[in-house]
Design an enzyme around this catalytic site. Structure first.
Site, PDB file in Angstrom:
ATOM      1  N   THR A  15       0.868  -1.213  -0.084  1.00 45.76           N
ATOM      2  CA  THR A  15      -0.029  -0.198   0.144  1.00 45.76           C
ATOM      3  C   THR A  15       0.651   1.123  -0.114  1.00 45.76           C
ATOM      4  OG1 THR A  15      -1.621  -1.442   1.151  1.00 45.76           O
ATOM      5  CG2 THR A  15      -1.867   1.028   1.222  1.00 45.76           C
ATOM      6  N   ASP A  59       1.746  -6.919  -4.077  1.00 46.50           N
ATOM      7  CA  ASP A  59       1.019  -7.249  -2.667  1.00 46.50           C
ATOM      8  C   ASP A  59       1.691  -8.140  -1.872  1.00 46.50           C
ATOM      9  OD1 ASP A  59      -2.114  -6.549  -1.739  1.00 46.50           O
ATOM     10  OD2 ASP A  59      -0.964  -7.934  -0.732  1.00 46.50           O
ATOM     11  N   SER A  60       1.895  -7.894  -0.425  1.00 50.69           N
ATOM     12  CA  SER A  60       2.901  -8.615   0.283  1.00 50.69           C
ATOM     13  C   SER A  60       2.181 -10.204   0.512  1.00 50.69           C
ATOM     14  CB  SER A  60       3.404  -7.969   1.702  1.00 50.69           C
ATOM     15  OG  SER A  60       2.168  -8.079   2.461  1.00 50.69           O
ATOM     16  N   ASP A  92       1.010  -7.055   5.215  1.00 49.65           N
ATOM     17  CA  ASP A  92       0.367  -8.148   5.526  1.00 49.65           C
ATOM     18  C   ASP A  92       1.496  -9.206   6.037  1.00 49.65           C
ATOM     19  OD1 ASP A  92      -2.237  -7.049   5.199  1.00 49.65           O
ATOM     20  OD2 ASP A  92      -2.473  -8.095   3.224  1.00 49.65           O
ATOM     21  N   THR A 167       4.398  -9.269  15.090  1.00 46.39           N
ATOM     22  CA  THR A 167       3.421  -9.861  14.337  1.00 46.39           C
ATOM     23  C   THR A 167       2.293  -8.620  14.187  1.00 46.39           C
ATOM     24  OG1 THR A 167       3.136 -12.126  15.106  1.00 46.39           O
ATOM     25  CG2 THR A 167       1.534 -10.625  15.814  1.00 46.39           C
ATOM     26  N   GLN A 279       0.119 -20.271  20.358  1.00 43.30           N
ATOM     27  CA  GLN A 279      -1.138 -19.662  19.427  1.00 43.30           C
ATOM     28  C   GLN A 279      -1.265 -18.242  20.414  1.00 43.30           C
ATOM     29  OE1 GLN A 279      -5.149 -21.291  19.256  1.00 43.30           O
ATOM     30  NE2 GLN A 279      -3.796 -23.091  18.668  1.00 43.30           N
TER      31      GLN A 279
HETATM   32  N1  ASP Z   1      -2.279  -6.051   1.287  1.00 44.01           N
HETATM   33  C1  ASP Z   1      -1.214  -4.998   1.559  1.00 44.01           C
HETATM   34  C2  ASP Z   1       0.127  -5.747   1.355  1.00 44.01           C
HETATM   35  O1  ASP Z   1       0.506  -6.512   2.451  1.00 44.01           O
HETATM   36  C3  ASP Z   1      -1.337  -4.458   2.669  1.00 44.01           C
HETATM   37  C4  ASP Z   1      -0.448  -3.099   3.119  1.00 44.01           C
HETATM   38  O2  ASP Z   1       0.616  -2.997   2.143  1.00 44.01           O
HETATM   39  O3  ASP Z   1      -0.197  -2.867   4.129  1.00 44.01           O
HETATM   40  O4  ASP Z   1       0.840  -5.650   0.354  1.00 44.01           O
END
Ligand code: ASP
Length: 342
Positions: A15, A59-60, A92, A167, A279
């Site tokens: 993002t 996107d991660s 993410d 995390t 967990q």
């Molecule tokens: N879905 C996005 C990602 O992890 C969310 C972000 O960038 O914060 O690439």
């Protein structure tokens, strides 16, 4: 005259690197080369910034160990020429990538700081600018001509954490990350407060090594009430499995049903390591504290202690990639290699 620190900014996607097309309202990746144009404040920082971007920013959620290797290769090639690295990454899976890098680089003596944002850099209320500007500032921090931070960190919403302790805990608020079992390294308020005792102390005489071999045939199995024998036995019978991480209840407890313990035993007999992580958000695995974990200890399950699942996964891929097995794997796993366990 003292030279300004050289910082390499690496954009992998996420993002943070998006701007709003004001005509259509849609988010799109912006040309990273134009970063300084979009954030003129970066020119005020007391460092020299160079940028490099993944050819195809992602996107991660699409990140995998191949991308980790790509990233570490960029850093390896530039390691001597820069004083610090800032990696822009989607939030993410940021903790996974950053944890992996912490293991893949041995004897790190420079900062590699991950950051990202919840809102795109082009959004009016964005958290991207603060995260980016401060991350670069922290990567540039020096004392006696040496970097203050000498480890892989994750900077988000006013806190720099040890990356392999983090995390992602929130998909809504700007405070998206948490480090439940280790204090922040640096906090950004009116002043930057460095918690010196929490920082990793590097050994500068040792050579920095880049490890790119990872064994990725790992399974992460989360315990849940009702977990069933057929599913577990089916998963465990996969011929490719090289390691198993069980996310257990509380301080490392699982069902003590005979079928479950037998299924684990079978894997251990095949020399497949099993790691126990909790967990729970905070706290540690202590096998033997309850009856529901003493069997695990007895059959040779390895304790992940207070490591996050992200760190345990990366550590297992790394150690297996180095060819560490058997007793040596257990010894290595149960001790801190990069400050990932207490
Ligand atoms: N879905 C996005 C990602 O992890 C969310 C972000 O960038 O914060 O690439």
């Amino acid at each position: 005259m003292k030279q300004k620190p050289n910082i390499l900014l690496i954009y992998t996607g996420g993002t943070i690197g998006m701007i709003k097309d004001f005509k259509t309202g849609a988010l799109k990746n912006f040309n990273f080369k134009d970063l300084l144009k979009h954030i003129p404040e970066l020119n005020l920082l007391d460092c020299t910034i160079s940028t490099v971007s993944f050819k195809k920013p992602i996107d991660s959620s699409n990140m995998n160990p191949t991308h980790w290797v790509k990233l570490i290769t960029i850093i390896e090639k530039q390691y001597l020429y820069y004083d610090g690295f800032v990696v822009l990454h989607g939030s993410d899976t940021m903790s996974y990538t950053a944890s992996a890098l912490s293991f893949m680089i041995e004897n790190l003596t420079k900062p590699i700081l991950f950051t990202g944002s919840q809102l795109p850099i082009g959004d009016l209320r964005t958290d991207a600018k603060e995260n980016l500007i401060t991350a670069i500032q922290l990567a540039s921090l020096q004392e006696n001509n040496k970097p203050v931070v000498n480890e892989v960190g994750l900077y988000f919403e006013y806190k720099l954490y040890r990356a392999n302790r983090t995390t992602k805990v929130n998909a809504e608020f700007f405070e998206a990350f948490n480090s439940p079992n280790y204090p922040p390294l640096i906090e950004s308020g009116v002043h930057l407060t460095t918690h010196k005792n929490a920082l990793w102390k590097p050994n500068r005489r040792k050579k920095t090594k880049f490890h790119k071999k990872l064994v990725t045939d790992i399974i992460v199995l989360k315990m849940f009430p009702g977990i069933n024998k057929e599913t577990v036995e089916y998963i465990f019978s996969l011929p490719t499995i090289k390691g198993l991480i069980i996310e257990t209840y509380g301080s490392g407890n699982t069902t003590s049903s005979k079928w479950f313990i037998e299924a684990l035993k079978k894997l251990i007999k095949k020399d497949i390591p099993i790691i126990n992580v909790t967990q729970c958000n905070g706290g540690s695995v202590i096998m033997g504290l309850y009856e529901t974990s003493s069997q695990l200890k007895k059959i040779g399950v390895i304790s992940g202690k207070d490591s996050t699942t992200e760190a345990a996964l990366a550590k297992l891929m790394y150690l297996l990639g180095k060819g560490v097995v058997g007793k040596e794997l257990k010894t290595n796993f149960e001790q801190s290699l990069r400050g990932e366990i207490s």
